[in-house]
Design a protein around this motif. Sequence first.
Motif, PDB file in Angstrom:
ATOM      1  N   GLY A 147       0.782  -1.223   0.000  1.00  0.00           N
ATOM      2  CA  GLY A 147       0.000   0.000   0.000  1.00  0.00           C
ATOM      3  C   GLY A 147       0.814   1.273   0.000  1.00  0.00           C
ATOM      4  O   GLY A 147       0.243   2.370   0.030  1.00  0.00           O
ATOM      5  N   TRP A 148       2.151   1.161  -0.062  1.00  0.00           N
ATOM      6  CA  TRP A 148       3.031   2.323  -0.035  1.00  0.00           C
ATOM      7  C   TRP A 148       3.961   2.262  -1.243  1.00  0.00           C
ATOM      8  O   TRP A 148       4.612   1.244  -1.488  1.00  0.00           O
ATOM      9  CB  TRP A 148       3.848   2.353   1.257  1.00  0.00           C
ATOM     10  CG  TRP A 148       2.994   2.468   2.487  1.00  0.00           C
ATOM     11  CD1 TRP A 148       2.248   1.469   3.062  1.00  0.00           C
ATOM     12  CD2 TRP A 148       2.772   3.634   3.282  1.00  0.00           C
ATOM     13  NE1 TRP A 148       1.581   1.934   4.163  1.00  0.00           N
ATOM     14  CE2 TRP A 148       1.882   3.269   4.331  1.00  0.00           C
ATOM     15  CE3 TRP A 148       3.230   4.942   3.211  1.00  0.00           C
ATOM     16  CZ2 TRP A 148       1.455   4.180   5.296  1.00  0.00           C
ATOM     17  CZ3 TRP A 148       2.805   5.852   4.174  1.00  0.00           C
ATOM     18  CH2 TRP A 148       1.932   5.472   5.204  1.00  0.00           C
ATOM     19  N   ASP A 149       4.039   3.373  -1.977  1.00  0.00           N
ATOM     20  CA  ASP A 149       4.814   3.388  -3.216  1.00  0.00           C
ATOM     21  C   ASP A 149       6.316   3.386  -2.940  1.00  0.00           C
ATOM     22  O   ASP A 149       6.809   4.133  -2.089  1.00  0.00           O
ATOM     23  CB  ASP A 149       4.443   4.616  -4.052  1.00  0.00           C
ATOM     24  CG  ASP A 149       3.049   4.497  -4.648  1.00  0.00           C
ATOM     25  OD1 ASP A 149       2.651   3.364  -4.964  1.00  0.00           O
ATOM     26  OD2 ASP A 149       2.377   5.537  -4.800  1.00  0.00           O
ATOM     27  N   ASP A 150       7.021   2.550  -3.694  1.00  0.00           N
ATOM     28  CA  ASP A 150       8.469   2.393  -3.575  1.00  0.00           C
ATOM     29  C   ASP A 150       9.161   3.084  -4.740  1.00  0.00           C
ATOM     30  O   ASP A 150       8.530   3.468  -5.729  1.00  0.00           O
ATOM     31  CB  ASP A 150       8.811   0.901  -3.536  1.00  0.00           C
ATOM     32  CG  ASP A 150       7.984   0.147  -2.493  1.00  0.00           C
ATOM     33  OD1 ASP A 150       8.098   0.482  -1.313  1.00  0.00           O
ATOM     34  OD2 ASP A 150       7.205  -0.752  -2.879  1.00  0.00           O
ATOM     35  N   LEU A 151      10.494   3.240  -4.628  1.00  0.00           N
ATOM     36  CA  LEU A 151      11.282   3.976  -5.614  1.00  0.00           C
ATOM     37  C   LEU A 151      12.324   3.075  -6.253  1.00  0.00           C
ATOM     38  O   LEU A 151      13.104   2.421  -5.557  1.00  0.00           O
ATOM     39  CB  LEU A 151      12.017   5.136  -4.938  1.00  0.00           C
ATOM     40  CG  LEU A 151      11.318   6.494  -4.833  1.00  0.00           C
ATOM     41  CD1 LEU A 151      12.121   7.412  -3.929  1.00  0.00           C
ATOM     42  CD2 LEU A 151      11.168   7.121  -6.203  1.00  0.00           C
ATOM     43  N   MET A 152      12.338   3.069  -7.591  1.00  0.00           N
ATOM     44  CA  MET A 152      13.418   2.430  -8.340  1.00  0.00           C
ATOM     45  C   MET A 152      14.252   3.526  -8.971  1.00  0.00           C
ATOM     46  O   MET A 152      13.731   4.394  -9.670  1.00  0.00           O
ATOM     47  CB  MET A 152      12.849   1.507  -9.429  1.00  0.00           C
ATOM     48  CG  MET A 152      13.931   0.787 -10.216  1.00  0.00           C
ATOM     49  SD  MET A 152      14.814  -0.404  -9.190  1.00  0.00           S
ATOM     50  CE  MET A 152      16.394  -0.452 -10.046  1.00  0.00           C
ATOM     51  N   LEU A 153      15.567   3.499  -8.700  1.00  0.00           N
ATOM     52  CA  LEU A 153      16.481   4.505  -9.214  1.00  0.00           C
ATOM     53  C   LEU A 153      17.514   3.827 -10.088  1.00  0.00           C
ATOM     54  O   LEU A 153      18.167   2.868  -9.661  1.00  0.00           O
ATOM     55  CB  LEU A 153      17.182   5.234  -8.064  1.00  0.00           C
ATOM     56  CG  LEU A 153      16.280   5.791  -6.963  1.00  0.00           C
ATOM     57  CD1 LEU A 153      17.123   6.481  -5.894  1.00  0.00           C
ATOM     58  CD2 LEU A 153      15.244   6.756  -7.533  1.00  0.00           C
ATOM     59  N   THR A 154      17.672   4.318 -11.317  1.00  0.00           N
ATOM     60  CA  THR A 154      18.694   3.772 -12.209  1.00  0.00           C
ATOM     61  C   THR A 154      19.940   4.647 -12.170  1.00  0.00           C
ATOM     62  O   THR A 154      19.868   5.854 -11.930  1.00  0.00           O
ATOM     63  CB  THR A 154      18.176   3.662 -13.654  1.00  0.00           C
ATOM     64  OG1 THR A 154      17.816   4.969 -14.130  1.00  0.00           O
ATOM     65  CG2 THR A 154      16.966   2.742 -13.728  1.00  0.00           C
TER      66      THR A 154
END
Length: 586
Positions: A147-154
């Motif tokens: 229910g909580w948005d996560d972050l993908m960083l390239t």
Amino acid sequence: MGGWLTSLVAIGLFVFASYFRPSSRQGPVSQAKTFDDSALGSIRFVEVADQAGVAALNVWGGVLKKKFIIETKGNGIAFLDYDRDGWPDLYLSNGTRLEGFPTGEKPTNHLYHNNHNGTFTDVTARSGLARTGWQTGVCVGDFDNDGWDDLMLTYWGQNRLYRNNHDGTFTDVTERAGLRQSKVRWGTGCTFLDYDRDGFLDLFIANYLEFDPKAAPSPGDAPYCSWKGMPVLCGPRGLPDGHNVLYHNNGDGTFADVSDSSGVGKTGGKGLGAVSYDFDNDGWPDIYVANDSVPSQLYHNNHNGTFTEIAQKAGVAFNEDGSEQGGMGLAVGDFDGDGWLDIFKTNFADDVPNLYHNNGNGTFSDLVFSAGLGGNTNLVSWGAGFLDADNDGWKDILYVNGHVYPEVDQHQMASAYRQPRQLYRNLGNGRFENVSSRAGPAFEELYSSRGCAFADFNNDGKVDVAIMNMNDRPSLWQNMTSNANAAILVKLIGTRTNRSAIGARVRVVTGKHVQIDEGHSGDSVMSMSDLRLHFGLGSARKVDSLEVRWPTTGLTEKFHDVPVNQIVYIEEGSGITRTARFGSEP
């Protein structure tokens, strides 16, 4: 018995794939420009970054001169509601310089919290995101369905996955999730998608090229190290392609690399922009990649865990003359209201963008000139978006620009390093009008821009813009267009579908005008826009029909006579669970 089952399944798939298709290909579902232009005020954007407190300096390679290609491509920007308070927050990626920085002076990424009053607070120190490196792209999605948005960083180097801890902080779970790379790669655009519709978000990452500063030639020292007679950094031509990567979500917080078995890793490319949408209306997400100096790629989802690359066959690999392009950014939207998602792609200088119109039969036609979008060849164009700037119900196009060679300013050339942004208003008849010169003071500024992202950050019903500017402070544009047009924001919450509702299709009908959009992750170039879907409604005072198709279950929910000028929260299987008027606290 087996044949009967096969036929039944085939019929079911046909019905599911056809649900959102228009009944005829003779013309668009929506009638051209059904809204009253006399009610429109001038589109107006105003720069508010200083007043809003968004002031972190972007650092990316040399300022007046660049030696290697890593210093040119820049980075992205993102809107996300990391604390679930209903107000989009702002994430700024950041880079470094070849010579590095002394301890304590290294630039880092930044996270800004939305204060609900038009201002933001820098919460980077507490967030756990303060990291230094060549951080290029960003995409958002709830990979663990909590229910909580996560972050993908390239990165050029090692990509990073940050899990949202629900308390304003993030934890680097790259190792635990199985995303550690065995070698240095140059990740750029990324997108979360549920390619097998199992309810868990998978991850696609475009890789630009293989780059080693120790082995790279200096400006002017090799065949691909000059531009119009001027010695410049080397590449992208002459440097090895990167290869795209697809990770399958195992449903337990880990991912498995399925690049080869799925087919997306078998062909090289120099990817910058990457998006995932259902381009053929069959209910399964496809993937499109904008490549620089090599053919772009369209991966068709085969419904069995594999993809087939069909860009050339579909007409989106080259321009209309069959030439490779310096593809950069991407925007996806149904600009003509015919029920099929179209593609806008930005490119390098001495070229024009592409407006790939979806023909509804597996092919696209480049309409950039007939649509009035092909009038400038001096721009190096990057981030882009379809947005309804004036809420008239038709998607406009905004894109940002900036050269890669600062040295052009010392030579007498048509292109400058800092370049203007462009806004084209959709006229509702297949054509666009360049309104940049009269769209407000924000368009008077010149920067070398890269990523841009879109969100209604102050919840007033109008789409705002954030822009990453190379070696400068970011731009934050507030949309101050004044007219009587209505709008609606749709926040989707999956239950059996992934929690972020990425891949869910929304269809909005007002009178005879039909609009579609999908929950999506990653867009523009290396950037991320608000997960909420914005629909301008013109003079309508209600939404006659609002339909949501959830991809995992195939469930379609339909709502009638929905009031306008509000944020609507729709939870899979439970319908509209709450609403909030524009300007109020969600």
